[in-house]
Design a protein around this motif. Structure first.
Motif, PDB file in Angstrom:
ATOM      1  N   SER A  70      14.633 -10.338  22.906  1.00 39.23           N
ATOM      2  CA  SER A  70      15.579 -11.440  22.591  1.00 39.23           C
ATOM      3  C   SER A  70      14.746 -12.137  21.462  1.00 39.23           C
ATOM      4  CB  SER A  70      15.869 -12.434  23.576  1.00 39.23           C
ATOM      5  OG  SER A  70      16.663 -11.940  24.558  1.00 39.23           O
ATOM      6  N   LEU A  71      13.450 -12.198  21.608  1.00 39.60           N
ATOM      7  CA  LEU A  71      12.599 -13.156  20.703  1.00 39.60           C
ATOM      8  C   LEU A  71      12.620 -12.028  19.316  1.00 39.60           C
ATOM      9  CD1 LEU A  71      10.745 -15.467  19.830  1.00 39.60           C
ATOM     10  CD2 LEU A  71       8.992 -14.167  20.816  1.00 39.60           C
ATOM     11  N   TRP A  72      12.527 -10.969  19.478  1.00 41.02           N
ATOM     12  CA  TRP A  72      12.312 -10.038  18.066  1.00 41.02           C
ATOM     13  C   TRP A  72      13.788 -10.207  17.491  1.00 41.02           C
ATOM     14  CZ3 TRP A  72      10.012  -5.104  20.789  1.00 41.02           C
ATOM     15  CH2 TRP A  72       8.584  -5.270  20.778  1.00 41.02           C
ATOM     16  N   THR A  73      14.739 -10.352  18.213  1.00 47.12           N
ATOM     17  CA  THR A  73      16.150 -10.288  17.457  1.00 47.12           C
ATOM     18  C   THR A  73      16.430 -11.613  16.920  1.00 47.12           C
ATOM     19  OG1 THR A  73      17.130  -8.904  19.249  1.00 47.12           O
ATOM     20  CG2 THR A  73      18.684 -10.100  18.185  1.00 47.12           C
ATOM     21  N   LEU A  74      15.954 -12.715  17.416  1.00 48.80           N
ATOM     22  CA  LEU A  74      15.733 -14.137  16.813  1.00 48.80           C
ATOM     23  C   LEU A  74      14.969 -14.129  15.731  1.00 48.80           C
ATOM     24  CD1 LEU A  74      16.014 -16.598  19.942  1.00 48.80           C
ATOM     25  CD2 LEU A  74      17.762 -15.656  18.140  1.00 48.80           C
ATOM     26  N   LEU A  75      13.666 -13.310  15.683  1.00 48.97           N
ATOM     27  CA  LEU A  75      12.963 -13.401  14.667  1.00 48.97           C
ATOM     28  C   LEU A  75      13.535 -12.539  13.413  1.00 48.97           C
ATOM     29  CD1 LEU A  75       9.424 -13.181  16.450  1.00 48.97           C
ATOM     30  CD2 LEU A  75      10.448 -14.923  15.254  1.00 48.97           C
ATOM     31  N   ALA A  76      14.387 -11.718  13.748  1.00 45.38           N
ATOM     32  CA  ALA A  76      14.710 -10.737  12.587  1.00 45.38           C
ATOM     33  C   ALA A  76      16.032 -11.828  11.804  1.00 45.38           C
ATOM     34  CB  ALA A  76      15.749  -9.748  13.255  1.00 45.38           C
ATOM     35  N   ILE A  77      16.600 -12.611  12.802  1.00 41.52           N
ATOM     36  CA  ILE A  77      17.637 -13.501  11.718  1.00 41.52           C
ATOM     37  C   ILE A  77      16.616 -14.498  10.868  1.00 41.52           C
ATOM     38  CG2 ILE A  77      18.846 -15.653  12.032  1.00 41.52           C
ATOM     39  CD1 ILE A  77      19.501 -14.723  14.987  1.00 41.52           C
ATOM     40  N   VAL A  78      15.245 -14.849  10.956  1.00 38.55           N
ATOM     41  CA  VAL A  78      14.524 -15.611  10.003  1.00 38.55           C
ATOM     42  C   VAL A  78      14.086 -14.651   9.000  1.00 38.55           C
ATOM     43  CG1 VAL A  78      12.212 -16.657   9.861  1.00 38.55           C
ATOM     44  CG2 VAL A  78      13.576 -17.106  11.984  1.00 38.55           C
ATOM     45  N   TRP A  79      13.938 -13.424   9.193  1.00 38.92           N
ATOM     46  CA  TRP A  79      13.410 -12.347   8.225  1.00 38.92           C
ATOM     47  C   TRP A  79      14.809 -12.230   7.310  1.00 38.92           C
ATOM     48  CZ3 TRP A  79       9.123 -11.255   6.079  1.00 38.92           C
ATOM     49  CH2 TRP A  79       7.928 -11.309   6.969  1.00 38.92           C
ATOM     50  N   ILE A  80      15.800 -12.108   7.785  1.00 41.15           N
ATOM     51  CA  ILE A  80      17.136 -11.914   7.286  1.00 41.15           C
ATOM     52  C   ILE A  80      17.216 -13.054   6.183  1.00 41.15           C
ATOM     53  CG2 ILE A  80      19.454 -11.924   7.134  1.00 41.15           C
ATOM     54  CD1 ILE A  80      19.186 -10.434   9.780  1.00 41.15           C
ATOM     55  N   TYR A  81      17.093 -14.173   6.525  1.00 44.05           N
ATOM     56  CA  TYR A  81      17.213 -15.407   5.753  1.00 44.05           C
ATOM     57  C   TYR A  81      16.088 -15.633   4.499  1.00 44.05           C
ATOM     58  CZ  TYR A  81      17.587 -20.344   4.286  1.00 44.05           C
ATOM     59  OH  TYR A  81      17.467 -21.239   3.405  1.00 44.05           O
ATOM     60  N   TYR A  82      14.690 -15.060   5.238  1.00 46.34           N
ATOM     61  CA  TYR A  82      13.650 -15.037   3.901  1.00 46.34           C
ATOM     62  C   TYR A  82      13.892 -13.945   2.945  1.00 46.34           C
ATOM     63  CZ  TYR A  82       8.939 -14.345   2.408  1.00 46.34           C
ATOM     64  OH  TYR A  82       7.779 -14.131   1.465  1.00 46.34           O
ATOM     65  N   GLY A  83      14.614 -12.798   3.360  1.00 47.50           N
ATOM     66  CA  GLY A  83      14.829 -11.695   2.411  1.00 47.50           C
ATOM     67  C   GLY A  83      15.886 -12.150   1.356  1.00 47.50           C
ATOM     68  N   TYR A  84      16.891 -12.864   1.946  1.00 40.05           N
ATOM     69  CA  TYR A  84      17.946 -13.204   1.104  1.00 40.05           C
ATOM     70  C   TYR A  84      17.563 -14.199   0.240  1.00 40.05           C
ATOM     71  CZ  TYR A  84      22.316 -15.917  -0.010  1.00 40.05           C
ATOM     72  OH  TYR A  84      23.297 -16.485  -0.766  1.00 40.05           O
ATOM     73  N   VAL A  85      16.862 -15.156   0.683  1.00 43.90           N
ATOM     74  CA  VAL A  85      16.261 -16.536  -0.160  1.00 43.90           C
ATOM     75  C   VAL A  85      15.374 -15.795  -1.486  1.00 43.90           C
ATOM     76  CG1 VAL A  85      14.632 -18.466  -0.342  1.00 43.90           C
ATOM     77  CG2 VAL A  85      16.540 -18.303   1.473  1.00 43.90           C
ATOM     78  N   HIS A  86      14.696 -14.959  -0.970  1.00 48.99           N
ATOM     79  CA  HIS A  86      13.685 -14.382  -1.765  1.00 48.99           C
ATOM     80  C   HIS A  86      14.394 -12.983  -2.986  1.00 48.99           C
ATOM     81  CE1 HIS A  86      10.526 -17.219  -1.287  1.00 48.99           C
ATOM     82  NE2 HIS A  86      10.754 -17.197   0.001  1.00 48.99           N
ATOM     83  N   LYS A  87      15.577 -12.683  -2.265  1.00 51.53           N
ATOM     84  CA  LYS A  87      16.381 -11.766  -2.828  1.00 51.53           C
ATOM     85  C   LYS A  87      15.476 -10.322  -2.979  1.00 51.53           C
ATOM     86  CE  LYS A  87      18.790 -14.500  -6.118  1.00 51.53           C
ATOM     87  NZ  LYS A  87      18.873 -15.795  -5.328  1.00 51.53           N
TER      88      LYS A  87
END
Length: 113
Positions: A70-87
Motif C-alpha cells: 500500500s505504501l509503495w502504491t501511495l508513493l507512486a502517486i507522489v512520483w507521478i505528480y513529480y514526473g508531471y510537474v517536471h515533465k
C-alpha cells in the motif's frame, strides 16, 4: 533538417533562462544515459508482472505485506505528480505503471488474505 513544433523556441528560451542542459544532450554519454533511462522506465514495471500473476494465479497473498504494498502504491502517486510537474516522461510513465501494478497486488492481498 529538424522539424520543430511551434513551441520549440519557448523550450530553448526556458532552458537558457533556467540554465538547464540542452536536450538532447550534446555529449554521447549523457544522451545514451537518457535513452537507457527510458528503457529502464519500461523494464522496471515489467519486472512486477510475475508478482501480480502469482497473486492472482495462486489466489494467495501469503507472505505479502499489505502495509508495504500500500505504501509503495501511495508513493507512486507522489512520483507521478513529480514526473508531471517536471515533465519527465520516463518518471511519469514508469510510476503510472507501478501504481497500476502495485494497486493490483494490494487488491489481490485484500481479496486473498
Amino acid at each position: 533538417m529538424q522539424h520543430h513544433t511551434g513551441n520549440h523556441h519557448l523550450s530553448v528560451r526556458r532552458r537558457a533562462y533556467k540554465k538547464l542542459e540542452p536536450y538532447p544532450h550534446p555529449h554521447l554519454s549523457v544522451r545514451s544515459l537518457d535513452r537507457i533511462m527510458v528503457f529502464i522506465s519500461l523494464i522496471g514495471p515489467v519486472a512486477m508482472l510475475p508478482q501480480v500473476y502469482d497473486v492472482f494465479a495462486r489466489q494467495s497473498a501469503s507472505g505479502l505485506s499489505l502495509t508495504t504494498w500500500s505504501l509503495w502504491t501511495l508513493l507512486a502517486i507522489v512520483w507521478i505528480y513529480y514526473g508531471y510537474v517536471h515533465k519527465e516522461k520516463p518518471i511519469l510513465f514508469a510510476n503510472i505503471a507501478y501504481f497500476v501494478l502495485q494497486g493490483l497486488v494490494v487488491f489481490g492481498i485484500l481479496i486473498y488474505s
